[in-house]
Design an enzyme around this catalytic site. Structure first.
Site, mmCIF file in Angstrom:
data_model
loop_
_atom_site.group_PDB
_atom_site.id
_atom_site.type_symbol
_atom_site.label_atom_id
_atom_site.label_comp_id
_atom_site.label_asym_id
_atom_site.label_seq_id
_atom_site.Cartn_x
_atom_site.Cartn_y
_atom_site.Cartn_z
ATOM 1 N N LYS A 156 -9.741 -10.477 3.644
ATOM 2 C CA LYS A 156 -10.450 -10.494 4.933
ATOM 3 C C LYS A 156 -11.853 -9.900 4.789
ATOM 4 C CE LYS A 156 -10.761 -7.160 7.353
ATOM 5 N NZ LYS A 156 -9.912 -6.475 8.287
ATOM 6 N N ASP A 196 3.656 0.146 7.621
ATOM 7 C CA ASP A 196 3.775 -0.756 8.775
ATOM 8 C C ASP A 196 5.201 -0.956 9.261
ATOM 9 O OD1 ASP A 196 1.079 -1.049 8.439
ATOM 10 O OD2 ASP A 196 1.100 -3.234 8.267
ATOM 11 N N SER A 256 0.831 -1.221 0.000
ATOM 12 C CA SER A 256 0.000 0.000 0.000
ATOM 13 C C SER A 256 0.857 1.260 0.000
ATOM 14 C CB SER A 256 -0.897 0.022 1.236
ATOM 15 O OG SER A 256 -1.568 -1.194 1.398
ATOM 16 N N GLU A 267 -28.784 7.895 12.684
ATOM 17 C CA GLU A 267 -29.491 9.069 13.210
ATOM 18 C C GLU A 267 -29.257 9.242 14.714
ATOM 19 O OE1 GLU A 267 -33.830 9.002 13.167
ATOM 20 O OE2 GLU A 267 -33.831 6.815 13.182
ATOM 21 N N CYS A 296 -2.163 -5.806 2.225
ATOM 22 C CA CYS A 296 -3.574 -5.421 2.140
ATOM 23 C C CYS A 296 -4.299 -6.197 1.047
ATOM 24 C CB CYS A 296 -3.669 -3.920 1.895
ATOM 25 S SG CYS A 296 -5.336 -3.356 1.602
ATOM 26 N N GLU A 333 -11.648 -10.253 14.497
ATOM 27 C CA GLU A 333 -12.321 -10.334 13.191
ATOM 28 C C GLU A 333 -12.456 -11.788 12.728
ATOM 29 O OE1 GLU A 333 -11.184 -5.995 11.282
ATOM 30 O OE2 GLU A 333 -10.020 -7.716 10.655
ATOM 31 N N TYR A 374 -7.283 -6.806 16.715
ATOM 32 C CA TYR A 374 -8.409 -6.772 15.779
ATOM 33 C C TYR A 374 -8.415 -7.953 14.823
ATOM 34 C CZ TYR A 374 -5.777 -4.926 11.736
ATOM 35 O OH TYR A 374 -4.922 -4.776 10.676
ATOM 36 N N VAL A 376 -11.829 0.730 12.063
ATOM 37 C CA VAL A 376 -12.967 -0.194 12.182
ATOM 38 C C VAL A 376 -12.446 -1.587 12.465
ATOM 39 C CG1 VAL A 376 -14.746 -1.380 10.825
ATOM 40 C CG2 VAL A 376 -14.518 1.101 10.656
ATOM 41 N N CYS A 400 -6.504 -6.731 4.219
ATOM 42 C CA CYS A 400 -7.826 -6.089 4.150
ATOM 43 C C CYS A 400 -8.760 -6.720 3.118
ATOM 44 C CB CYS A 400 -7.688 -4.611 3.778
ATOM 45 S SG CYS A 400 -6.140 -3.819 4.174
ATOM 46 N N HIS A 431 -34.090 9.117 8.915
ATOM 47 C CA HIS A 431 -34.917 8.179 9.665
ATOM 48 C C HIS A 431 -35.621 7.197 8.741
ATOM 49 C CE1 HIS A 431 -37.439 6.873 12.978
ATOM 50 N NE2 HIS A 431 -38.485 6.981 12.180
HETATM 51 P P1 FAD Z 1 2.786 -4.078 3.009
HETATM 52 O O1 FAD Z 1 1.444 -3.940 2.391
HETATM 53 O O2 FAD Z 1 2.996 -5.219 3.928
HETATM 54 O O3 FAD Z 1 3.838 -4.109 1.824
HETATM 55 C C1 FAD Z 1 5.206 -4.307 2.062
HETATM 56 C C2 FAD Z 1 5.802 -4.988 0.858
HETATM 57 O O4 FAD Z 1 7.218 -4.937 0.978
HETATM 58 C C3 FAD Z 1 5.441 -6.457 0.759
HETATM 59 O O5 FAD Z 1 4.745 -6.704 -0.451
HETATM 60 C C4 FAD Z 1 6.781 -7.187 0.805
HETATM 61 O O6 FAD Z 1 6.833 -8.297 -0.080
HETATM 62 C C5 FAD Z 1 7.757 -6.099 0.399
HETATM 63 N N1 FAD Z 1 9.117 -6.289 0.914
HETATM 64 C C6 FAD Z 1 9.505 -6.824 2.089
HETATM 65 N N2 FAD Z 1 10.842 -6.813 2.193
HETATM 66 C C7 FAD Z 1 11.318 -6.264 1.056
HETATM 67 C C8 FAD Z 1 12.631 -5.969 0.561
HETATM 68 N N3 FAD Z 1 13.727 -6.240 1.262
HETATM 69 N N4 FAD Z 1 12.751 -5.391 -0.656
HETATM 70 C C9 FAD Z 1 11.660 -5.085 -1.382
HETATM 71 N N5 FAD Z 1 10.397 -5.336 -0.961
HETATM 72 C C10 FAD Z 1 10.234 -5.925 0.242
HETATM 73 N N6 FAD Z 1 -5.626 -2.311 7.181
HETATM 74 C C11 FAD Z 1 -6.739 -1.554 6.977
HETATM 75 O O7 FAD Z 1 -6.634 -0.341 6.784
HETATM 76 N N7 FAD Z 1 -7.988 -2.120 7.002
HETATM 77 C C12 FAD Z 1 -8.177 -3.453 7.198
HETATM 78 O O8 FAD Z 1 -9.304 -3.929 7.215
HETATM 79 C C13 FAD Z 1 -7.033 -4.261 7.386
HETATM 80 N N8 FAD Z 1 -7.146 -5.582 7.567
HETATM 81 C C14 FAD Z 1 -6.037 -6.354 7.696
HETATM 82 C C15 FAD Z 1 -6.194 -7.721 7.871
HETATM 83 C C16 FAD Z 1 -5.091 -8.523 8.026
HETATM 84 C C17 FAD Z 1 -5.276 -10.006 8.208
HETATM 85 C C18 FAD Z 1 -3.784 -7.944 8.007
HETATM 86 C C19 FAD Z 1 -2.566 -8.814 8.169
HETATM 87 C C20 FAD Z 1 -3.615 -6.597 7.840
HETATM 88 C C21 FAD Z 1 -4.740 -5.782 7.691
HETATM 89 N N9 FAD Z 1 -4.626 -4.407 7.536
HETATM 90 C C22 FAD Z 1 -5.746 -3.630 7.370
HETATM 91 C C23 FAD Z 1 -3.308 -3.731 7.605
HETATM 92 C C24 FAD Z 1 -2.786 -3.382 6.208
HETATM 93 O O9 FAD Z 1 -2.761 -4.539 5.415
HETATM 94 C C25 FAD Z 1 -1.391 -2.780 6.338
HETATM 95 O O10 FAD Z 1 -1.442 -1.688 7.220
HETATM 96 C C26 FAD Z 1 -0.840 -2.315 5.004
HETATM 97 O O11 FAD Z 1 -0.781 -3.364 4.079
HETATM 98 C C27 FAD Z 1 0.556 -1.710 5.197
HETATM 99 O O12 FAD Z 1 1.104 -1.349 3.966
HETATM 100 P P2 FAD Z 1 2.693 -1.283 3.777
HETATM 101 O O13 FAD Z 1 2.912 -0.730 2.419
HETATM 102 O O14 FAD Z 1 3.312 -0.603 4.921
HETATM 103 O O15 FAD Z 1 3.179 -2.793 3.852
#
Ligand code: FAD
Length: 448
Positions: free
Chosen positions: A50, A302, A14, A442, A42, A181, A177, A341, A47, A437
């Site tokens: 899920k 993250d 993301s 509401e 995600c 969930e 969460y 949420v 997300c 309503h």
């Molecule tokens: P990520 O999406 O984890 O992307 C990081 C990427 O970096 C990965 O694809 C990985 O392969 C790559 N990477 C790792 N190491 C290296 C490297 N050395 N070189 C190059 N690339 C690398 N958030 C919400 O807002 N709503 C939700 O409902 C929700 N539900 C979730 C449910 C679950 C089960 C989980 C696990 C998470 C959920 N999240 C939700 C959280 C959300 O998925 C994360 O906050 C979001 O994906 C973070 O994005 P990011 O870009 O930081 O990391």
């Protein structure tokens, strides 16, 4: 041979994708490294799949409600394998659209991992060397694993999306969460669910609504075992048993899901080669502008210590790209009042402070408004589950500092109230708003 870019983004989840697209739009020459599936957590194991499962769970509950309304139908079980394929096809489509958009944006994608050689140089796992004055770490996180006997007999959240059938008896270990969930949606889809929680569930949410949610989860048949301290898993024939230092041996189960938190992907980046600092948990330390301690190296999403939510990673990445390449020197994400949420059964939504936080910061100035009611859609069929809404205000002008909602529709309703909170809404503004309503929303403008 070394290749030079304006920006290198590590991670195509993301945060990384959002940063790369925005920077490219500003004219930057961008390299993006992603060894796994485009879209990251995600899209592939978070997300999106899920929420699809949660939607299926809603339909399962809706089937029963339809019978209670008088429809002549018999609730049927989900064809798990068909639904798994539908999910996969949907997710494949998202990945393909990302691949097309990356190509159209002229972003150079390396399907490889990257690690730091210095503050401005990345070595790819394919043996390339990439240079850039700006590097963004967006490598996200992964499910936490523990060094406990039999840990691998259980699944982590990534694995659950690959299940070929619904487990009949499942134990979910954790109180965050993700644990709540999955406990809720698996129960709604027909599993017998035990939730093993060390302390309280959902500690970041308002305690009153969390109590309301746990009451409903228990009424749905979810067995919540508190004070647990799991020491390991063991297999006996086809069953899995949980060893618990407090509650003794628990089970048998067909499956166990560990939902005990996530760890940042910072340990395989050779951050020390660039001198980038991480905190004790391994999160890359950033300031309000996503700067690390090393000039030219940034982090979003993250992998940082910020809330682990997709929109947070996306917004942080876009602001950063606007600052670095869009001439917007002050662009940064305001981390205050981020709505969130829990896609539980029913959903729990909040923005702003919990009552406990509001009292900690504002003491006696806090005024609490609340409403408990059974939504019409349930009450008509004789159901008694209660929705709870709560508004927290402070001061003489009753500035709202927190909105909380538990119940059907809460997940959709909170976005608008988050806008209002961001704009500094007062209780009098809510009072002056005409209600829609009959609706659950509401209640937010009718609390006296
Ligand atoms: P990520 O999406 O984890 O992307 C990081 C990427 O970096 C990965 O694809 C990985 O392969 C790559 N990477 C790792 N190491 C290296 C490297 N050395 N070189 C190059 N690339 C690398 N958030 C919400 O807002 N709503 C939700 O409902 C929700 N539900 C979730 C449910 C679950 C089960 C989980 C696990 C998470 C959920 N999240 C939700 C959280 C959300 O998925 C994360 O906050 C979001 O994906 C973070 O994005 P990011 O870009 O930081 O990391």
């Amino acid at each position: 041979m070394a290749q030079t870019f304006d920006l290198i983004v590590l991670g195509g989840g993301s945060g990384g994708l959002a940063t790369a697209f925005r920077a490219a739009r500003h004219g930057a020459r961008v390299a993006l490294l992603e060894p796994g599936a485009l879209g990251g957590t995600c899209v592939n194991v978070g997300c999106v799949p899920k929420k699809a499962l949660w939607n299926a769970a809603q339909l399962a509950q809706g089937q029963q409600l339809a019978v209670d309304y008088g429809f002549a139908s018999t609730p049927g079980a989900l064809d798990w394998e068909r639904f798994r394929q539908l999910r996969h096809a949907y997710i494949d489509g998202i990945r393909q659209r990302y691949a097309t958009r990356l190509m159209e944006a002229g972003i150079h994608v390396f399907a490889e991992t990257g690690r730091f050689v210095s503050a401005h140089t990345i070595a790819t796992s394919g043996g390339d060397e990439l240079n850039a004055m700006q590097i963004v770490i967006a490598t996200g996180g992964r499910p936490r694993r523990l060094d406990l006997p039999g840990f691998d007999l259980g699944m982590v959240s990534d694995d659950i999306f690959e299940l070929r059938s619904l487990p009949r008896r499942i134990a979910v270990i954790g109180g965050g969460y993700i644990a709540v969930e999955f406990a809720g949606l698996l129960r709604a889809l027909g599993s017998e669910v035990t939730l093993h929680v060390r302390n309280r569930v959902l500690t970041g949410f308002d305690a009153e609504l969390v109590d309301g949610l746990t009451t409903q989860m228990q009424a749905q048949g979810i067995d919540i075992t508190g004070q647990c301290n799991v020491s390991g898993l063991r297999r006996v024939d086809d069953d899995i048993l949980i060893g618990d230092e407090v509650n003794g041996s628990c089970g048998p189960y067909d499956a166990v899901l560990w939902a005990i938190g996530r760890v940042p992907n910072s340990d395989r980046l050779d951050l020390e080669a660039a001198g980038v600092h991480v905190d004790e948990a391994g999160h890359v330390v950033t300031d309000a502008w996503q700067n690390t301690n090393v000039p030219g190296v940034y982090a979003v999403g993250d992998v940082t210590e910020r809330p682990e939510l997709t929109p947070v990673a996306v917004a942080a990445g876009r602001h950063l790209a606007d600052r670095l390449f869009g001439g917007q020197a002050d662009s940064c994400l305001d981390y205050e009042n981020i709505p969130s949420v829990v896609f539980a059964e029913p959903p729990l939504a909040m923005v702003g402070l919990t009552e406990a936080q509001a009292r900690e910061f504002h003491g006696d100035q806090v005024q609490v408004y609340r409403s408990r009611f059974t939504p019409l859609g349930l009450a008509v069929a004789g159901h008694t589950a209660q929705s709870i809404m709560k508004i927290l205000c402070v001061g003489e002008d009753q500035r709202v500092v927190g909105f909380h909602a538990l119940g059907p529709g809460a997940e959709e309703m909170m976005q608008g109230f988050a806008v209002a909170l961001k704009m500094g809404v007062r209780k009098r503004d809510l009072d002056a708003t005409v209600a829609i309503h009959p609706s659950s929303a509401e209640e937010m403008v009718l609390m006296g």
